[in-house]
Scaffold this motif. Structure first.
Motif, PDB file in Angstrom:
ATOM      1  N   LEU A  56       0.855  -1.189   0.000  1.00  0.00           N
ATOM      2  CA  LEU A  56       0.000   0.000   0.000  1.00  0.00           C
ATOM      3  C   LEU A  56       0.894   1.244   0.000  1.00  0.00           C
ATOM      4  CD1 LEU A  56      -2.608  -1.134   2.685  1.00  0.00           C
ATOM      5  CD2 LEU A  56      -2.905  -1.150   0.203  1.00  0.00           C
ATOM      6  N   ALA A  57       0.341   2.321  -0.567  1.00  0.00           N
ATOM      7  CA  ALA A  57       1.156   3.533  -0.697  1.00  0.00           C
ATOM      8  C   ALA A  57       0.327   4.761  -0.366  1.00  0.00           C
ATOM      9  CB  ALA A  57       1.680   3.616  -2.132  1.00  0.00           C
ATOM     10  N   ARG A  58       1.010   5.874  -0.178  1.00  0.00           N
ATOM     11  CA  ARG A  58       0.274   7.120   0.090  1.00  0.00           C
ATOM     12  C   ARG A  58       0.928   8.292  -0.636  1.00  0.00           C
ATOM     13  NH1 ARG A  58      -1.176   9.383   4.335  1.00  0.00           N
ATOM     14  NH2 ARG A  58      -0.120  11.376   4.052  1.00  0.00           N
ATOM     15  N   GLN A  59       0.077   9.293  -0.925  1.00  0.00           N
ATOM     16  CA  GLN A  59       0.575  10.556  -1.479  1.00  0.00           C
ATOM     17  C   GLN A  59       0.495  11.584  -0.355  1.00  0.00           C
ATOM     18  OE1 GLN A  59      -1.789  11.548  -4.913  1.00  0.00           O
ATOM     19  NE2 GLN A  59      -1.237   9.676  -5.991  1.00  0.00           N
ATOM     20  N   SER A  60       1.257  12.649  -0.471  1.00  0.00           N
ATOM     21  CA  SER A  60       1.274  13.643   0.623  1.00  0.00           C
ATOM     22  C   SER A  60      -0.091  14.319   0.785  1.00  0.00           C
ATOM     23  CB  SER A  60       2.356  14.686   0.381  1.00  0.00           C
ATOM     24  OG  SER A  60       2.179  15.196  -0.920  1.00  0.00           O
ATOM     25  N   SER A  61      -0.904  14.268  -0.283  1.00  0.00           N
ATOM     26  CA  SER A  61      -2.226  14.903  -0.193  1.00  0.00           C
ATOM     27  C   SER A  61      -3.247  14.041   0.569  1.00  0.00           C
ATOM     28  CB  SER A  61      -2.753  15.164  -1.607  1.00  0.00           C
ATOM     29  OG  SER A  61      -2.803  13.932  -2.318  1.00  0.00           O
ATOM     30  N   PHE A  62      -2.918  12.766   0.833  1.00  0.00           N
ATOM     31  CA  PHE A  62      -3.863  11.881   1.537  1.00  0.00           C
ATOM     32  C   PHE A  62      -3.995  12.317   3.002  1.00  0.00           C
ATOM     33  CE2 PHE A  62      -3.255   7.613  -0.988  1.00  0.00           C
ATOM     34  CZ  PHE A  62      -3.551   8.277  -2.151  1.00  0.00           C
ATOM     35  N   PRO A  63      -5.133  12.022   3.657  1.00  0.00           N
ATOM     36  CA  PRO A  63      -5.213  12.249   5.106  1.00  0.00           C
ATOM     37  C   PRO A  63      -4.124  11.450   5.824  1.00  0.00           C
ATOM     38  CG  PRO A  63      -7.366  11.673   4.193  1.00  0.00           C
ATOM     39  CD  PRO A  63      -6.370  11.469   3.097  1.00  0.00           C
TER      40      PRO A  63
ATOM     41  N   TYR B  17      -3.413   4.809   3.700  1.00  0.00           N
ATOM     42  CA  TYR B  17      -2.660   4.136   2.629  1.00  0.00           C
ATOM     43  C   TYR B  17      -3.665   3.498   1.667  1.00  0.00           C
ATOM     44  CZ  TYR B  17       1.986   4.656   4.693  1.00  0.00           C
ATOM     45  OH  TYR B  17       3.172   5.157   5.148  1.00  0.00           O
ATOM     46  N   SER B  18      -3.281   3.448   0.397  1.00  0.00           N
ATOM     47  CA  SER B  18      -4.204   2.910  -0.610  1.00  0.00           C
ATOM     48  C   SER B  18      -3.451   2.035  -1.603  1.00  0.00           C
ATOM     49  CB  SER B  18      -4.887   4.081  -1.324  1.00  0.00           C
ATOM     50  OG  SER B  18      -5.827   3.608  -2.239  1.00  0.00           O
ATOM     51  N   ALA B  19      -4.208   1.468  -2.559  1.00  0.00           N
ATOM     52  CA  ALA B  19      -3.585   0.683  -3.631  1.00  0.00           C
ATOM     53  C   ALA B  19      -2.960   1.646  -4.635  1.00  0.00           C
ATOM     54  CB  ALA B  19      -4.649  -0.182  -4.292  1.00  0.00           C
ATOM     55  N   LEU B  20      -2.125   1.120  -5.538  1.00  0.00           N
ATOM     56  CA  LEU B  20      -1.434   1.984  -6.508  1.00  0.00           C
ATOM     57  C   LEU B  20      -2.361   2.319  -7.664  1.00  0.00           C
ATOM     58  CD1 LEU B  20       1.940   0.000  -6.707  1.00  0.00           C
ATOM     59  CD2 LEU B  20       1.492   2.096  -5.379  1.00  0.00           C
TER      60      LEU B  20
ATOM     61  N   GLU C  36       6.001  10.684  -7.327  1.00  0.00           N
ATOM     62  CA  GLU C  36       4.610  10.201  -7.408  1.00  0.00           C
ATOM     63  C   GLU C  36       4.010   9.930  -6.031  1.00  0.00           C
ATOM     64  OE1 GLU C  36       2.724   8.852 -10.169  1.00  0.00           O
ATOM     65  OE2 GLU C  36       4.121   9.161 -11.811  1.00  0.00           O
ATOM     66  N   LEU C  37       4.860   9.404  -5.126  1.00  0.00           N
ATOM     67  CA  LEU C  37       4.357   8.933  -3.834  1.00  0.00           C
ATOM     68  C   LEU C  37       5.154   9.520  -2.679  1.00  0.00           C
ATOM     69  CD1 LEU C  37       4.122   5.104  -4.647  1.00  0.00           C
ATOM     70  CD2 LEU C  37       2.212   6.715  -4.621  1.00  0.00           C
ATOM     71  N   GLU C  38       4.501   9.584  -1.515  1.00  0.00           N
ATOM     72  CA  GLU C  38       5.223   9.995  -0.318  1.00  0.00           C
ATOM     73  C   GLU C  38       5.870   8.776   0.347  1.00  0.00           C
ATOM     74  OE1 GLU C  38       3.734  13.018   2.886  1.00  0.00           O
ATOM     75  OE2 GLU C  38       3.285  11.001   3.603  1.00  0.00           O
TER      76      GLU C  38
ATOM     77  N   PHE D  68       0.252   7.996  13.553  1.00  0.00           N
ATOM     78  CA  PHE D  68      -1.151   8.189  13.139  1.00  0.00           C
ATOM     79  C   PHE D  68      -1.836   6.828  13.025  1.00  0.00           C
ATOM     80  CE2 PHE D  68       1.196  11.746  11.317  1.00  0.00           C
ATOM     81  CZ  PHE D  68       0.449  12.812  11.771  1.00  0.00           C
ATOM     82  N   PRO D  69      -3.159   6.780  13.250  1.00  0.00           N
ATOM     83  CA  PRO D  69      -3.843   5.492  13.045  1.00  0.00           C
ATOM     84  C   PRO D  69      -3.753   5.101  11.573  1.00  0.00           C
ATOM     85  CG  PRO D  69      -5.334   7.149  13.978  1.00  0.00           C
ATOM     86  CD  PRO D  69      -4.046   7.844  13.670  1.00  0.00           C
ATOM     87  N   PHE D  70      -3.365   3.854  11.339  1.00  0.00           N
ATOM     88  CA  PHE D  70      -3.244   3.351   9.962  1.00  0.00           C
ATOM     89  C   PHE D  70      -4.653   3.094   9.430  1.00  0.00           C
ATOM     90  CE2 PHE D  70      -2.740  -0.923   7.679  1.00  0.00           C
ATOM     91  CZ  PHE D  70      -2.574  -0.331   6.433  1.00  0.00           C
ATOM     92  N   SER D  71      -4.989   3.704   8.284  1.00  0.00           N
ATOM     93  CA  SER D  71      -6.335   3.502   7.730  1.00  0.00           C
ATOM     94  C   SER D  71      -6.260   3.246   6.236  1.00  0.00           C
ATOM     95  CB  SER D  71      -7.221   4.718   8.005  1.00  0.00           C
ATOM     96  OG  SER D  71      -6.707   5.831   7.313  1.00  0.00           O
ATOM     97  N   VAL D  72      -7.366   2.723   5.697  1.00  0.00           N
ATOM     98  CA  VAL D  72      -7.467   2.443   4.266  1.00  0.00           C
ATOM     99  C   VAL D  72      -8.661   3.248   3.719  1.00  0.00           C
ATOM    100  CG1 VAL D  72      -6.408   0.156   4.370  1.00  0.00           C
ATOM    101  CG2 VAL D  72      -8.860   0.377   4.731  1.00  0.00           C
ATOM    102  N   PRO D  73      -8.791   3.386   2.382  1.00  0.00           N
ATOM    103  CA  PRO D  73      -9.872   4.211   1.832  1.00  0.00           C
ATOM    104  C   PRO D  73     -11.260   3.718   2.264  1.00  0.00           C
ATOM    105  CG  PRO D  73      -8.249   3.733   0.148  1.00  0.00           C
ATOM    106  CD  PRO D  73      -7.897   2.881   1.320  1.00  0.00           C
ATOM    107  N   PRO D  74     -12.253   4.616   2.238  1.00  0.00           N
ATOM    108  CA  PRO D  74     -13.601   4.257   2.694  1.00  0.00           C
ATOM    109  C   PRO D  74     -14.285   3.261   1.751  1.00  0.00           C
ATOM    110  CG  PRO D  74     -13.588   6.420   1.708  1.00  0.00           C
ATOM    111  CD  PRO D  74     -12.161   5.996   1.780  1.00  0.00           C
TER     112      PRO D  74
END
Ligand SMILES: NC(=O)C1=CN([C@@H]2O[C@H](COP(=O)(O)OP(=O)(O)OC[C@H]3O[C@@H](n4cnc5c(N)ncnc54)[C@H](OP(=O)(O)O)[C@@H]3O)[C@@H](O)[C@H]2O)C=CC1
Length: 458
Positions: free
Chosen positions: A320-327, A331-334, A399-401, A429-435
């Motif tokens: 899983l990966a994240r961009q700096s713009s994510f909350p 973390y999400s899929a690519l 591309e990714l943070e 931070f609490p580890f979370s995935v997209p809604p």
């Protein structure tokens, strides 16, 4: 084929000629009784009854308005239920007065009796879904039919692409308005009812009530309509125009899907008001399924950009990966846009190589989703496995943070919101995935479920 159908209130086309002398009224009544037994009484399931052998489907569309195939049998009055009289009719849903066999039904029965040698399997019942789809197709193709559908249809309202919502116990409700309510509203704000022609068709109910969306805040190039004042409209409509992204989690899935479509279509029309060749204003068709340049006849169709989204696994962990713009902590899929000329497979391999420096071995399609933010994308979701021994991530920081492998236990906990914590910039931070609504969530959930099954003892 001869058809009995609900053709959405359109003018019935004449039946192919059937020799009326072939059957007696007694035979017709007897056949009605048989149909009554043969068609399962599931209201709203079937709408069309196609009878083999006479003419083409296009040549035959008499209307039994509001009557489903099931209702044809069930709702027929008792006198029409055949001489045996087993079926006491209620009259509900019948398309004719008590005691009279509906004309359209009689016609189909004449045909049915004429082709009596064929088995019941030859009768093709078109589902509610098919009739609904054909109805929507017709509205997209025929401006007059679409305008007519507005008279009985309902309208979702937007202001500068934000839908009108009403609050009810921590949920958002999405109000719809009839044509007359909308006309009254427009007149109250000094607007011409012609503005309604800026609306776009977004779907219809099983009963063929067409649904439209209209933005009262956007201006169209082909009209002189001014943007209507937002706060005054909100007071009048007893709701608020709320940005769709913010409202997402308090909407039910059916509403959110309709609003996704509506917002995307309204957005597309707003951005395609001029022909890129002639520079002239383009004209929307009534349904909003296309725009045409009147000077050179170029047709513009609403478009979505294909995006691949991939959940990469090494067999035991997922990436899983994240961009700096994510909350924080999410973390999400690519994900990435497909390049011109690429297949889905090529786009998935390229994106994974570009973003995390890994090569894929296996790829499996999972599902797709229309995603309206920030512009319409068609999300194509896949599961993939890396080549054995190739698990070292090299994050492309343009591309990714960050990107990391996560265990089944960590991901399963994040899905249940039983937070594991994750370190980010020296903070935790609490580890979370997209809604749930996002297809990324579905991919992650599928991976967890598959992993849970495969780790069960045989
Ligand atoms: N529903 C879901 O589960 C998820 C949906 N998504 C969606 O997928 C899409 C792609 O995700 P991601 O790559 O992370 O998004 P980004 O928004 O990070 O876009 C990545 C790059 O693509 C460029 N870009 C924007 N539009 C296009 C286009 N139509 N064709 C080609 N390139 C384009 C952007 O350029 P610029 O510099 O102009 O911004 C940016 O450089 C986004 O719309 C995102 O919202 C992503 C993850 C999960």
């Amino acid at each position: 084929m001869l058809t009995i159908c609900d053709c959405g209130g359109q003018k019935p086309t004449p039946h192919p000629r059937v020799p009326l002398g072939l059957v007696s009224e007694h035979q017709v009544r007897k056949e009605l009784g048989k149909i009554n037994r043969a068609i399962p009484p599931r209201e709203g399931t079937f709408k069309k009854v196609l009878v083999p052998g006479a003419g083409t489907e296009a040549a035959a569309a008499p209307t039994v308005r509001g009557g489903t195939g099931a209702e044809v049998g069930r709702g027929a009055p008792s006198r029409a239920a055949g001489p045996a009289g087993q079926h006491e009719g209620t009259g509900r849903g019948a398309a004719s007065p008590a005691g009279k066999v509906p004309r359209d039904l009689t016609m189909s029965l004449y045909c049915r009796i004429a082709f009596r040698g064929k088995s019941f399997c030859c009768y093709r019942l078109l589902s509610t879904y098919v009739t609904k789809t054909r109805y929507l197709f017709e509205l997209k193709e025929d401006d007059d039919a679409c305008k007519k559908a507005q008279q009985t249809g309902t309208f979702y309202l937007f202001h500068s692409l934000a839908p009108l919502l009403q609050t009810s116990e921590h949920r958002y409700l999405v109000p719809r308005f009839s044509l007359s309510e909308l006309e009254r509203l427009l007149s109250k704000f000094g607007q011409n009812a012609q503005r309604i022609e800026d609306s776009v068709l977004i779907g219809c109910s099983e009963q063929h009530e067409a649904w439209f969306a209209l933005d009262l805040g956007l201006n169209s190039s082909s009209s002189t309509h001014a943007s209507l004042p937002k706060s005054e409209m909100e007071t009048e409509l007893k709701g608020s125009f709320i940005e769709l992204r913010k409202a997402l989690f308090q909407l039910n899935p059916v509403d959110s899907s309709l609003l996704f479509t509506a917002q995307s279509l309204l957005h597309w029309h707003d951005g395609h008001q001029f022909c890129s060749r002639s520079g002239q204003p383009t004209k929307k068709n009534m349904a909003g399924s296309k725009r045409v340049c009147p000077s050179n006849k170029i047709i513009y169709y609403p478009q979505m950009a294909p995006v691949v989204i991939t959940l990469v696994s090494d067999g035991t962990r997922c990436l899983l990966a994240r961009q700096s713009s994510f909350p924080k902590g999410l973390y999400s899929a690519l994900a990435g846009f497909c390049d011109m000329g690429e297949s889905v497979e090529e786009a998935v391999r390229r994106e994974v190589a570009e973003e995390v420096g890994l090569e894929l071995e296996r790829l499996q399609y999972s599902a797709s989703q229309h995603w309206p933010f920030p512009n319409s994308s068609l999300m194509i979701a896949c599961h993939a496995t890396v080549k054995p021994g190739q698990t070292e991530i090299q994050v492309n920081l343009r591309e990714l943070e960050a990107a990391a492998w996560f265990s089944y236990a960590e991901v399963a906990a994040a899905l249940k919101r039983k937070g594991t914590y994750i370190q980010q910039q020296n903070q935790s931070f609490p580890f979370s995935v997209p809604p749930k609504l996002a297809i990324a969530h579905q991919l992650i959930k599928e991976w967890v479920e598959k992993h849970a099954c495969s780790s069960l003892p045989d």
